[in-house]
Design an enzyme around this catalytic site. Structure first.
Site, mmCIF file in Angstrom:
data_model
loop_
_atom_site.group_PDB
_atom_site.id
_atom_site.type_symbol
_atom_site.label_atom_id
_atom_site.label_comp_id
_atom_site.label_asym_id
_atom_site.label_seq_id
_atom_site.Cartn_x
_atom_site.Cartn_y
_atom_site.Cartn_z
ATOM 1 N N CYS A 58 -2.210 9.418 -7.133
ATOM 2 C CA CYS A 58 -3.373 9.198 -6.261
ATOM 3 C C CYS A 58 -4.422 10.281 -6.479
ATOM 4 O O CYS A 58 -4.127 11.463 -6.347
ATOM 5 C CB CYS A 58 -2.965 9.191 -4.789
ATOM 6 S SG CYS A 58 -4.397 9.079 -3.698
ATOM 7 N N LYS B 140 0.855 -1.173 0.000
ATOM 8 C CA LYS B 140 0.000 0.000 0.000
ATOM 9 C C LYS B 140 0.896 1.230 0.000
ATOM 10 O O LYS B 140 1.915 1.262 0.700
ATOM 11 C CB LYS B 140 -0.891 0.016 1.252
ATOM 12 C CG LYS B 140 -1.730 1.284 1.449
ATOM 13 C CD LYS B 140 -2.804 1.443 0.395
ATOM 14 C CE LYS B 140 -3.550 2.779 0.541
ATOM 15 N NZ LYS B 140 -4.527 2.982 -0.564
HETATM 16 C C1 DHB Z 1 -5.507 5.808 -3.056
HETATM 17 C C2 DHB Z 1 -5.923 5.638 -4.353
HETATM 18 C C3 DHB Z 1 -5.008 5.617 -5.352
HETATM 19 O O1 DHB Z 1 -5.375 5.437 -6.653
HETATM 20 C C4 DHB Z 1 -3.674 5.776 -5.072
HETATM 21 O O2 DHB Z 1 -2.788 5.766 -6.063
HETATM 22 C C5 DHB Z 1 -3.246 5.943 -3.779
HETATM 23 C C6 DHB Z 1 -4.178 5.955 -2.779
HETATM 24 C C7 DHB Z 1 -6.477 5.834 -1.971
HETATM 25 O O3 DHB Z 1 -7.552 6.396 -2.154
HETATM 26 O O4 DHB Z 1 -6.161 5.321 -0.889
#
Ligand code: DHB
Length: 310
Positions: free
Chosen positions: A129, A44
């Site tokens: 993101c 993550k």
């Molecule tokens: C999140 C979504 C994304 O597409 C990303 O690249 C990083 C984080 C999110 O909403 O947590």
């Protein structure tokens, strides 16, 4: 032979999770590594400190099976948690450490710590993101992207790639590739979700996720054509030393095969992993193998980038 190589790392399988899916906790990361059908794992995206993320509901699967929408808001255990995981994990598989600072300085601070650490995997700098209110998708700002990469490569020496948002214009493919080619990137990963889509519930006429008034990143089958276009367009423009990771719209072995035809070295699974669970990797690899057998290929090297035009 379903293998790949990026920056000297060997991948015995080409599939892995897409960042954000089944990779927030050590148990989830372990489960991706434990699959006999994954070649690696990506964490993550980390921010310097733990984040709870946006309010729920923040993830929704479309009832028609066409995809997903999410506005998670970068819930993550914080940089130190993932640093501990990636430096202490005993595994034969390469680990991608994804980082997503909310500013240039946050990214540089985390990358300095990684540079100084004993981490010996690959870093995925997430410039895409879409879900933090008030924070734009960095890689839609070409000037800022070049500035960040210039500063990063002034000190960073470990293998590093970038996760990009989808582009929708040929000139944008040209522009981003020209910038990326100035740097010794190990890989480029396309695509992140299509940012700021909107899904409406048919019964109630309401949005299906709560953050940002319902706007969120779209994934799954509805983004496959955009994902393939980005992988193909970037593969055609990037220096051969920059490897490609294809992400977006993968629900079948055929989808994996098409990403490879467009030039992907590795292929990531996001929405369908969230929907189906870890067993998706076995199904996809077996479907891919059946396609290769039927077409008479012995290796993905015979397929990679070999999309035919008419
Ligand atoms: C999140 C979504 C994304 O597409 C990303 O690249 C990083 C984080 C999110 O909403 O947590």
């Amino acid at each position: 032979n379903l293998t790949a190589n990026i920056a000297g790392f060997n991948f015995d399988h080409i599939l892995l999770n897409a960042a954000g899916v089944v990779c927030q906790t050590s148990d989830e990361l372990d489960s991706v590594l434990a699959s006999d059908y994954t070649g690696a794992v990506v964490t993550k995206s980390a921010t310097p400190s733990l984040r709870p993320g946006n309010v729920s509901p923040r993830y929704h699967e479309l009832t028609n099976g066409l995809g997903t929408i999410n506005s998670m808001g970068l819930p993550n255990e914080g940089f130190a948690y993932y640093m501990d995981y990636v430096t202490q994990k005993q595994t034969d598989k390469p680990i991608f450490f994804s980082v997503a600072g909310l500013s240039k300085q946050e990214n540089l601070d985390m990358l300095h710590k990684i540079e100084e650490s004993k981490f010996n995997g690959l870093v995925e700098l997430n410039l895409s993101c879409p879900n933090v209110p008030g924070k734009p998708q960095t890689a839609y700002d070409f000037e800022t992207t070049e500035e960040i990469l210039t500063e990063v490569f002034s000190f960073f020496t470990k293998p590093l790639g970038v996760k990009l948002p989808p582009y929708f214009d040929i000139v944008h493919f040209d522009n981003i590739a020209n910038i990326l080619n100035k740097f010794p990137l190990a890989f480029v990963n396309a695509i992140n979700s299509i940012g700021n889509g909107l899904v409406i519930d048919e019964e109630t006429d309401t949005v299906v996720i709560k953050p940002k008034g319902g706007f969120g990143g779209v994934g799954g089958p509805i983004v496959k054509a955009t994902a393939l276009a980005n992988v193909r367009a970037l593969r055609q423009r990037l220096s051969p030393t920059i490897k490609m990771i294809g992400t977006g719209g993968v629900t079948s072995g055929r989808d994996v095969y098409e990403h490879v035809l467009c030039g992907a070295d590795l292929v990531e699974v996001g929405s369908q992993l969230a929907i189906e669970g870890i067993s998706v990797f076995e199904r996809l690899e077996k479907e891919l193998t059946a396609i290769l057998t039927e077409k008479g290929y012995n290796s993905l090297d015979e397929v990679r980038g070999q999309l035919k035009i008419i």
